[in-house]
Structures are given as C-alpha cells and as structure tokens.
Enzyme design. Structure first.
Site, PDB file in Angstrom:
ATOM      1  N   GLU A  19    -102.600 -17.158 -70.770  1.00  0.00           N
ATOM      2  CA  GLU A  19    -101.655 -17.522 -71.823  1.00  0.00           C
ATOM      3  C   GLU A  19    -100.743 -18.641 -71.329  1.00  0.00           C
ATOM      4  O   GLU A  19    -100.213 -18.581 -70.217  1.00  0.00           O
ATOM      5  CB  GLU A  19    -100.831 -16.281 -72.175  1.00  0.00           C
ATOM      6  CG  GLU A  19     -99.667 -16.485 -73.097  1.00  0.00           C
ATOM      7  CD  GLU A  19     -98.894 -15.188 -73.312  1.00  0.00           C
ATOM      8  OE1 GLU A  19     -97.823 -15.249 -73.936  1.00  0.00           O
ATOM      9  OE2 GLU A  19     -99.352 -14.113 -72.843  1.00  0.00           O
ATOM     10  N   ASP A  31     -97.374 -20.268 -72.545  1.00  0.00           N
ATOM     11  CA  ASP A  31     -96.251 -20.232 -73.480  1.00  0.00           C
ATOM     12  C   ASP A  31     -95.570 -21.592 -73.517  1.00  0.00           C
ATOM     13  O   ASP A  31     -94.793 -21.938 -72.618  1.00  0.00           O
ATOM     14  CB  ASP A  31     -95.245 -19.152 -73.071  1.00  0.00           C
ATOM     15  CG  ASP A  31     -95.812 -17.757 -73.202  1.00  0.00           C
ATOM     16  OD1 ASP A  31     -96.609 -17.549 -74.123  1.00  0.00           O
ATOM     17  OD2 ASP A  31     -95.457 -16.893 -72.385  1.00  0.00           O
ATOM     18  N   GLU A  40     -90.932 -20.217 -76.197  1.00  0.00           N
ATOM     19  CA  GLU A  40     -90.404 -18.937 -76.641  1.00  0.00           C
ATOM     20  C   GLU A  40     -88.908 -19.148 -76.779  1.00  0.00           C
ATOM     21  O   GLU A  40     -88.243 -19.551 -75.819  1.00  0.00           O
ATOM     22  CB  GLU A  40     -90.698 -17.831 -75.638  1.00  0.00           C
ATOM     23  CG  GLU A  40     -92.175 -17.525 -75.522  1.00  0.00           C
ATOM     24  CD  GLU A  40     -92.424 -16.301 -74.687  1.00  0.00           C
ATOM     25  OE1 GLU A  40     -92.575 -15.216 -75.276  1.00  0.00           O
ATOM     26  OE2 GLU A  40     -92.447 -16.433 -73.454  1.00  0.00           O
ATOM     27  N   HIS A  55     -99.066 -18.290 -67.714  1.00  0.00           N
ATOM     28  CA  HIS A  55     -99.461 -16.947 -67.276  1.00  0.00           C
ATOM     29  C   HIS A  55    -100.948 -16.962 -66.916  1.00  0.00           C
ATOM     30  O   HIS A  55    -101.806 -16.722 -67.779  1.00  0.00           O
ATOM     31  CB  HIS A  55     -99.258 -15.915 -68.391  1.00  0.00           C
ATOM     32  CG  HIS A  55     -97.849 -15.658 -68.803  1.00  0.00           C
ATOM     33  ND1 HIS A  55     -97.092 -14.640 -68.262  1.00  0.00           N
ATOM     34  CD2 HIS A  55     -97.070 -16.253 -69.725  1.00  0.00           C
ATOM     35  CE1 HIS A  55     -95.900 -14.625 -68.833  1.00  0.00           C
ATOM     36  NE2 HIS A  55     -95.862 -15.597 -69.734  1.00  0.00           N
TER      37      HIS A  55
END
Length: 457
Positions: free
Chosen positions: A232, A234, A237, A248
């Site tokens: 993942e 990101d 956020e 991640h």
C-alpha cells in the site's frame, strides 16, 4: 495507516456484499475525468474520461433467488452461507444509488464523498471508491519515475476523520473468476491493504464467514478468520488538522489471503507479511507545528494541490518527494525539525533515522523498504479514494497524541492538536454528519510534468 478492522458501512436492510451479480439496482458508475501530462510545468495535459466504482463491502446483497439478505447488520445468514464458497455462489451483489444512498457525487474532474448520508431506508457512513479504466477494469498506475498530483479540500473534515487517497496492489479485474467471483471490478471487489483487514467480507471469491465475530462497537461490521494483505502506498491521509504520506511494503505479491501469524494479528503486529506502521511523513510529527492546518502555511480552510514524486526508474525507487501548491504559490515539504532526523522526503536512510530516533520497530526495513515498495509499484496499483472514521483507535495515530499513555512532547508521539478524547465514531457521526472531502483535478505523468517545480518556495 492504522485502518480500523471495522470500516463504517451501509445499513440498508443490513450492510452486505456478495459475488454474484444482482438485478435489483442498475450499476451506473459516476463519471470523473483525470489528466495525463507530458512536457514540463503542467502546460501539456490531456483529459481522460473515466469513472469510479464503490467498494463491494458497502453494497447490498441478497440471495440470487430474491431479496433475502446474505448478511444483516454484522452477522451472516447461516442458512445461505454454510461455508464461504456456498455463500459466494448463493449471494448476488447489486448496483448502487451513489448519491441517494452513499452521498457520493462526481462531475467533471471532481469526486465528493460525504460522511453520513440518510436515505429512505438507510444511514450510510463513509465510503471507499476506485478509479476505473473501463466499466469492468480498474485503472492501473505504475508510479515509478512519475508524479501524481491532485487537488483536495479537507476544510470540512474534523478530528477523527480521514480523507484518504492511496494506492494498493489490487488486481485490475477485481479478482474476477476467482472462486465464485462473477462481479469483479465493476462492483468493487478485490480490496486489500497493508493492514491485512479482516473485515473484508469477500476474499478471492469466497465469503470471509468462517470465524466471523461481530464488532463490539460497530453495528455494521465484524471480522473473519481471513485477512486481505497487499502493499500500500498512502499518497494522502488527512483531515483539517494533520496529514501524512506513507509507503507500506509487504513481502507478498498482490492480494494475499492471510490467517493468524501471517496477518500480523494481535501481539504479532510486526510478524506478518506487511509493514503495518509504514514510514510516515507527518509534518506535525516531524516537529513542524505551523506548516499544515487552519490558517497555517498550508491553510486547510482552503483547497490545496498535493504533488508526490516517485524518484527512480524501472523497478527501483530512491526517494518519495512532496510538494504543495496553494494560492498560486508552490511549497516544498517541511524539513524535519527533530534532532537526528534530517530532510523533507522519504528515503530508506530517512526512514532509518526516524525509526531510530522515535524508538519505533523498523518493520519497514524488515519488509524491504523502498526496494520492496518499488517492486510492488512496478507491478501496478489501483487508486483508492475514501472517507472513514476509526473504530479501532479513533484516528489518534493521525491527528492526536499516540500512544495516548506517552507525553506528547516525546519525539514521534505528537501527531496533531486533536484531544486524545476526540475521534470516537459515535461522537463524530453524531456531531459532524455533514463532513465531506473533495478530490479533484488528478494529473499524472513524468516528474515535472504536472506542476512548475521551479516556483517552489
């Protein structure tokens, strides 16, 4: 990202999802355009017509033979779902009333996600959507050597909410044909992320009904034996108080259905196949407390442009850089103000400094760091745009003091100005039902093609 195991979801005759295709509601994807860019400075961009689809976890599903629910509130229909394979064969997932039921509207190049939507028969909380290439395929992105740029308005997102725009290594077809999956990407199937979530109701064409435990604090959610893991990235956020961007990496390729130890469950958080903590850059956490927020350098009362550059080539990645544009000005990301950590971008060296100074477990390094992240990005990622509240830890990891039993002045503990008592879903849902996030003006191309970096302050 500390995603909740109990994503807020639709309560329409019970929150449900399934794998066959129903006929009770026509599925019409809301249109949303985006741009591919070439050249320099954002002056040469071409508009692409596209659409978005809603994740299957939010959709109503029923027996293929009628209207009987396959999942009601936070429990499975044990008659039709005696096991996962039978459940997927017996249950049909249906189309979505995007605006009326889910508070999702798209037009031109913008997507608006509303937090609480009260319909005639339902109250919907949050949503998760995907950008589509066609009616049945997700748009795939390889970010290496490219920059991804978008505008975002978080002015109506208070403490406890997360407007998240990110990439995950999902299959382009949503796992169509795996097990009893006849719905595919058109109906938002195939989700996974680095938290290896157990609240995903359907994984690889089977119901996640085995060992299902209803949530104690979310009437629409629960968790099954299986989790759905994948790398993942990101990009964003955030809410009006804090924001972070975070890679991640995972040791597996694409969606891996995990169980127990491999999921990193419970006290085994760092023993699973994915780096759940990631390596995050949150300006407030990095000691710069006047950079992002209402009335600050980046004023969250107003729309801003977010630019993320993935410096590398092939399947190699050396750095992830961040710029912002607001009010006609270009801003470099804030520099770390924490002693022992230098720089304003994510690299393996920067992450090692951060983990050491903050005393955090370096699962990021153990899972391969940027090398593993690059290998995943090169295989292709799906764009996710969502809005959610956190039934696990109230989003304190993003915008407050976390862990809450430590002093906020301890390096790495203070992440934002929200109170440690904030972010409780029951409070946010009751007091901020009109919260929303707007994503717009998505641009993608080689580094330097979507904005004028030379104007950076």
């Amino acid at each position: 990202m500390y995603k909740s195991l109990a994503l807020a979801s639709l309560s329409l005759f019970g929150a449900v999802s399934a794998q066959q295709v129903g006929t009770q509601q026509t599925e019409t994807h809301p249109k949303m355009s985006w741009k591919t860019c070439t050249g320099k400075g954002g002056t040469s961009c071409t508009t692409k017509s596209a659409s978005i689809t809603l994740d299957s976890n939010w959709r109503w599903a029923h027996l293929t033979s009628g209207y009987t629910n396959c999942y009601t509130d936070n429990a499975w229909n044990t008659t039709s779902c005696k096991d996962g394979a039978a459940c997927a064969k017996n249950c049909a997932i249906d189309g979505a009333d995007y605006s009326g039921t889910y508070g999702i509207t798209a037009g031109s190049d913008a997507l608006t996600l509303k937090f609480v939507t009260k319909g005639s028969y339902s109250t919907n909380i949050g949503s998760r959507t995907y950008l589509m290439e066609s009616d049945s395929k997700y748009q795939m992105f390889n970010l290496i050597g490219k920059e991804f740029t978008f505008d975002v308005d978080v002015s109506k997102l208070p403490c406890g909410l997360n407007g998240a725009l990110y990439f995950v290594e999902m299959a382009a077809d949503g796992g169509m044909g795996k097990g009893n999956n006849k719905a595919g990407a058109k109906y938002g199937t195939g989700y996974c992320d680095a938290q290896c979530p157990h609240d995903i109701k359907w994984i690889n064409g089977e119901a996640n009904s085995a060992g299902w435990v209803p949530s104690s604090n979310d009437k629409n959610a629960g968790s099954g034996t299986w989790g759905a893991c994948c790398p993942e990235m990101d990009i964003w956020e955030g809410n009006s108080i804090s924001t972070a961007y975070t890679p991640h990496p995972c040791s597996g390729n694409g969606l891996v259905r995990c169980e127990g130890t491999d999921c990193g469950d419970g006290d085994n958080r760092y023993g699973g196949i994915c780096d759940k903590d990631g390596c995050d850059f949150n300006s407030y956490r990095m000691g710069v407390k006047d950079f992002y927020g209402p009335g600050m350098t980046l004023d969250t009362n107003k729309k801003m442009t977010v630019v993320t550059q993935f410096v590398g080539s092939g399947s190699s990645l050396s750095e992830i850089k961040r710029f912002y544009v607001q009010g006609g000005k270009v801003f470099k990301n804030s520099e770390s103000a924490i002693s022992g950590i230098t720089g304003n971008s994510i690299s393996d060296a920067w992450c090692e400094q951060q983990k050491t100074v903050f005393g955090d477990t370096s699962s990021y390094k153990a899972k391969g760091g940027l090398n593993a992240m690059a290998a995943s990005l090169a295989r292709g990622h799906v764009l996710v745009m969502s809005l959610w509240d956190d039934h696990a830890v109230n989003m304190l990891w993003l915008d407050s003091t976390y862990p809450t039993d430590k002093d906020a002045s301890t390096p790495g503990v203070g992440r934002g100005t929200c109170a440690t008592s904030s972010g409780k879903p029951e409070d946010v849902e009751a007091n901020s039902p009109n919260a929303q996030v707007i994503y717009s003006n998505i641009r993608f191309g080689p580094i330097g093609s979507t904005f004028d970096e030379a104007a950076a302050k």
